[in-house]
Enzyme design. Structure first.
Site, short mmCIF file in Angstrom:
data_model
loop_
_atom_site.label_atom_id
_atom_site.label_comp_id
_atom_site.label_asym_id
_atom_site.label_seq_id
_atom_site.Cartn_x
_atom_site.Cartn_y
_atom_site.Cartn_z
N GLY A 281 41.34 20.48 34.94
CA GLY A 281 40.78 21.98 34.59
C GLY A 281 42.30 22.69 34.55
CB CYS A 282 43.75 25.80 35.92
SG CYS A 282 42.43 26.98 35.39
CB ALA A 283 46.16 21.50 37.79
#
Length: 211
Positions: free
Chosen positions: A137-139
């Site tokens: 995801g965002c990471a």
């Protein structure tokens, strides 16, 4: 010391503004028991507009997983190479000078992976290493830079291409009415980014360590 060169980014042509998103949420979910909370969250994201690979009307049709997988692959093949080419130009490198491709995406699926297709399509060496990363995801962008830095630490003269391709609009689920999901529907857009980490040479940000 490894150098993170200038990145290249691209966003698709269809745009939905924050105000249009709020209006759409009111139309679709006006009877939701927490609609006021959802609207406040979307309004305060700070996201003024989002870019989509398809018109919002088509996104809302939700034709099913198979159809969306086909759309994901079509747009990946059509949009990613130009961004990769610009990232390579910024790093002053050619495809055959790349030793590893780190590719992050959690909004679609291809098998064989997009890395294999890029190697065959853009003139990377057949022995170019591949590291597809999903589910972060965002990471994922930060993780990709970390893994690229690890590689350049182990092989100081290596060059690593990082590609992030996310088509979040393809993850829309009309029956998922949780507050978190509704916020995501009003927060994330579609886009592609690519950057090269050079083990030696190049101009950009010098990376000392990662964590």
């Amino acid at each position: 010391m490894a150098v993170l060169c200038k990145p290249a980014i691209a966003v698709p042509e269809y745009v939905i503004t924050n105000e249009e998103t709020l209006d759409l949420a009111r139309q679709l979910h006006g009877d939701h028991p927490q609609i006021d909370l959802v609207l406040r969250l979307i309004e305060h994201t700070g996201v003024q507009k989002r870019h989509l690979i398809q018109p919002i009307e088509k996104v809302l049709q939700h034709p099913g997983f198979d159809a969306r997988s086909i759309t994901y692959e079509e747009h990946t093949r059509a949009r990613v190479p130009a961004v990769v080419r610009r990232a390579l130009d910024h790093a002053e490198l050619e495809p055959d000078q790349i030793d590893l491709i780190v590719y992050v995406s959690c909004t679609g699926f291809m098998m064989p992976p997009a890395t294999s297709w890029l190697i065959g399509e853009m003139g990377f060496r057949p022995e170019t290493r591949q590291l597809p990363i999903a589910q972060l995801g965002c990471a994922a962008g930060g993780a990709a830079v970390n893994r690229a830095h690890d590689y350049c630490t182990a092989y100081p003269d290596a060059n690593v291409l990082i590609v992030a391709c996310e088509f979040c609009s393809l993850c829309y689920q009309p029956t998922d009415l949780g507050v978190g999901s509704l916020l995501s529907n009003g927060l994330f857009g579609d886009g592609i980014a690519a950057v090269v980490l050079r083990g030696s040479g190049g101009t950009g940000v010098r990376l000392e360590r990662n964590g």
